[in-house]
Design a protein around this motif. Structure first.
Motif, PDB file in Angstrom:
ATOM      1  N   GLY A 194       0.801  -1.213   0.000  1.00 28.64           N
ATOM      2  CA  GLY A 194       0.000   0.000   0.000  1.00 28.64           C
ATOM      3  C   GLY A 194       0.834   1.263   0.000  1.00 28.64           C
ATOM      4  O   GLY A 194       0.294   2.367  -0.042  1.00 28.64           O
ATOM      5  N   VAL A 195       2.164   1.132   0.051  1.00 31.29           N
ATOM      6  CA  VAL A 195       3.061   2.283   0.081  1.00 31.29           C
ATOM      7  C   VAL A 195       3.609   2.563  -1.323  1.00 31.29           C
ATOM      8  O   VAL A 195       3.572   3.696  -1.799  1.00 31.29           O
ATOM      9  CB  VAL A 195       4.227   2.053   1.077  1.00 31.29           C
ATOM     10  N   VAL A 196       4.144   1.523  -1.963  1.00 30.23           N
ATOM     11  CA  VAL A 196       4.687   1.651  -3.320  1.00 30.23           C
ATOM     12  C   VAL A 196       3.893   0.713  -4.223  1.00 30.23           C
ATOM     13  O   VAL A 196       3.956  -0.506  -4.056  1.00 30.23           O
ATOM     14  CB  VAL A 196       6.190   1.287  -3.366  1.00 30.23           C
ATOM     15  N   PRO A 197       3.167   1.254  -5.174  1.00 29.78           N
ATOM     16  CA  PRO A 197       2.396   0.400  -6.076  1.00 29.78           C
ATOM     17  C   PRO A 197       3.290  -0.566  -6.852  1.00 29.78           C
ATOM     18  O   PRO A 197       4.417  -0.223  -7.227  1.00 29.78           O
ATOM     19  CB  PRO A 197       1.716   1.390  -7.031  1.00 29.78           C
ATOM     20  N   ARG A 198       2.781  -1.772  -7.063  1.00 32.89           N
ATOM     21  CA  ARG A 198       3.515  -2.808  -7.799  1.00 32.89           C
ATOM     22  C   ARG A 198       4.010  -2.275  -9.143  1.00 32.89           C
ATOM     23  O   ARG A 198       5.136  -2.524  -9.560  1.00 32.89           O
ATOM     24  CB  ARG A 198       2.593  -4.014  -8.005  1.00 32.89           C
ATOM     25  N   SER A 199       3.174  -1.513  -9.827  1.00 36.75           N
ATOM     26  CA  SER A 199       3.551  -0.997 -11.147  1.00 36.75           C
ATOM     27  C   SER A 199       4.781  -0.090 -11.056  1.00 36.75           C
ATOM     28  O   SER A 199       5.636  -0.118 -11.951  1.00 36.75           O
ATOM     29  CB  SER A 199       2.385  -0.241 -11.786  1.00 36.75           C
ATOM     30  N   ASP A 200       4.918   0.685  -9.975  1.00 39.69           N
ATOM     31  CA  ASP A 200       6.095   1.538  -9.810  1.00 39.69           C
ATOM     32  C   ASP A 200       7.357   0.710  -9.579  1.00 39.69           C
ATOM     33  O   ASP A 200       8.426   1.035 -10.100  1.00 39.69           O
ATOM     34  CB  ASP A 200       5.896   2.514  -8.652  1.00 39.69           C
ATOM     35  N   SER A 201       7.235  -0.361  -8.801  1.00 45.04           N
ATOM     36  CA  SER A 201       8.394  -1.236  -8.565  1.00 45.04           C
ATOM     37  C   SER A 201       8.801  -1.945  -9.851  1.00 45.04           C
ATOM     38  O   SER A 201       9.998  -2.123 -10.124  1.00 45.04           O
ATOM     39  CB  SER A 201       8.076  -2.255  -7.477  1.00 45.04           C
ATOM     40  N   LEU A 202       7.830  -2.349 -10.654  1.00 47.30           N
ATOM     41  CA  LEU A 202       8.149  -3.013 -11.929  1.00 47.30           C
ATOM     42  C   LEU A 202       8.803  -2.041 -12.908  1.00 47.30           C
ATOM     43  O   LEU A 202       9.684  -2.428 -13.679  1.00 47.30           O
ATOM     44  CB  LEU A 202       6.894  -3.630 -12.537  1.00 47.30           C
ATOM     45  N   LYS A 203       8.392  -0.767 -12.871  1.00 48.76           N
ATOM     46  CA  LYS A 203       9.047   0.233 -13.723  1.00 48.76           C
ATOM     47  C   LYS A 203      10.507   0.398 -13.336  1.00 48.76           C
ATOM     48  O   LYS A 203      11.383   0.527 -14.196  1.00 48.76           O
ATOM     49  CB  LYS A 203       8.323   1.571 -13.631  1.00 48.76           C
ATOM     50  N   LEU A 204      10.789   0.379 -12.032  1.00 51.97           N
ATOM     51  CA  LEU A 204      12.179   0.458 -11.582  1.00 51.97           C
ATOM     52  C   LEU A 204      12.960  -0.761 -12.063  1.00 51.97           C
ATOM     53  O   LEU A 204      14.052  -0.628 -12.610  1.00 51.97           O
ATOM     54  CB  LEU A 204      12.264   0.558 -10.062  1.00 51.97           C
ATOM     55  N   ALA A 205      12.412  -1.937 -11.874  1.00 52.38           N
ATOM     56  CA  ALA A 205      13.093  -3.159 -12.323  1.00 52.38           C
ATOM     57  C   ALA A 205      13.364  -3.099 -13.823  1.00 52.38           C
ATOM     58  O   ALA A 205      14.402  -3.574 -14.295  1.00 52.38           O
ATOM     59  CB  ALA A 205      12.258  -4.381 -11.969  1.00 52.38           C
ATOM     60  N   GLY A 206      12.449  -2.486 -14.565  1.00 49.48           N
ATOM     61  CA  GLY A 206      12.618  -2.361 -16.011  1.00 49.48           C
ATOM     62  C   GLY A 206      13.761  -1.461 -16.428  1.00 49.48           C
ATOM     63  O   GLY A 206      14.168  -1.460 -17.587  1.00 49.48           O
ATOM     64  N   ARG A 207      14.320  -0.715 -15.495  1.00 55.43           N
ATOM     65  CA  ARG A 207      15.476   0.139 -15.798  1.00 55.43           C
ATOM     66  C   ARG A 207      16.797  -0.630 -15.742  1.00 55.43           C
ATOM     67  O   ARG A 207      17.856  -0.081 -16.034  1.00 55.43           O
ATOM     68  CB  ARG A 207      15.532   1.305 -14.835  1.00 55.43           C
ATOM     69  N   PHE A 208      16.720  -1.908 -15.368  1.00 60.82           N
ATOM     70  CA  PHE A 208      17.909  -2.754 -15.287  1.00 60.82           C
ATOM     71  C   PHE A 208      17.901  -3.753 -16.433  1.00 60.82           C
ATOM     72  O   PHE A 208      16.837  -4.212 -16.859  1.00 60.82           O
ATOM     73  CB  PHE A 208      17.947  -3.484 -13.940  1.00 60.82           C
ATOM     74  N   ALA A 209      19.079  -4.116 -16.908  1.00 63.67           N
ATOM     75  CA  ALA A 209      19.200  -5.005 -18.067  1.00 63.67           C
ATOM     76  C   ALA A 209      18.694  -6.411 -17.776  1.00 63.67           C
ATOM     77  O   ALA A 209      18.057  -7.022 -18.628  1.00 63.67           O
ATOM     78  CB  ALA A 209      20.653  -5.047 -18.540  1.00 63.67           C
ATOM     79  N   ASP A 210      18.976  -6.926 -16.592  1.00 65.21           N
ATOM     80  CA  ASP A 210      18.595  -8.304 -16.279  1.00 65.21           C
ATOM     81  C   ASP A 210      18.202  -8.413 -14.805  1.00 65.21           C
ATOM     82  O   ASP A 210      18.900  -9.050 -14.015  1.00 65.21           O
ATOM     83  CB  ASP A 210      19.760  -9.241 -16.603  1.00 65.21           C
TER      84      ASP A 210
END
Length: 95
Positions: free
Chosen positions: A33-49
């Motif tokens: 409820g603090v950081v939406p899943r979609s925001d965390s996935l966007k961060l992960a998407g900034r990494f190559a692997d």
């Protein structure tokens, strides 16, 4: 990162010109409820692997094996590399 997110502020745009190639682990709570899943996935998407681990909980670090074991394997890779490098440097031939 646990419950991490990325900034989309214009002044931070130059920080991510291309995917980051450093190893990363992203632990995401599907009920966060603090950081939406979609925001965390966007961060992960900034990494190559990225290694993305999801759990059913919220904004917590779960202790379940389904999350802890992949993190352990991830970190063990670097511990064995560090031990090998230290042993090599200790021989006097690594300089």
């Amino acid at each position: 990162m646990v419950g991490g997110f990325t900034s989309f502020l214009p002044q931070h745009a130059d920080l991510f010109p291309r995917p980051l190639t450093i190893p990363s682990v992203h632990v995401i709570g599907r009920s966060d409820g603090v950081v939406p899943r979609s925001d965390s996935l966007k961060l992960a998407g900034r990494f190559a692997d990225p290694l993305v681990l999801e759990h059913s909980g919220g904004h917590v670090i779960p202790g379940s094996r389904s999350v802890a074991e992949p993190i352990d394997r991830f970190l063990t890779r670097f511990a064995s590399t560090a031990r090998t490098k230290t042993a090599y440097e200790g021989t006097g031939t690594g300089q």
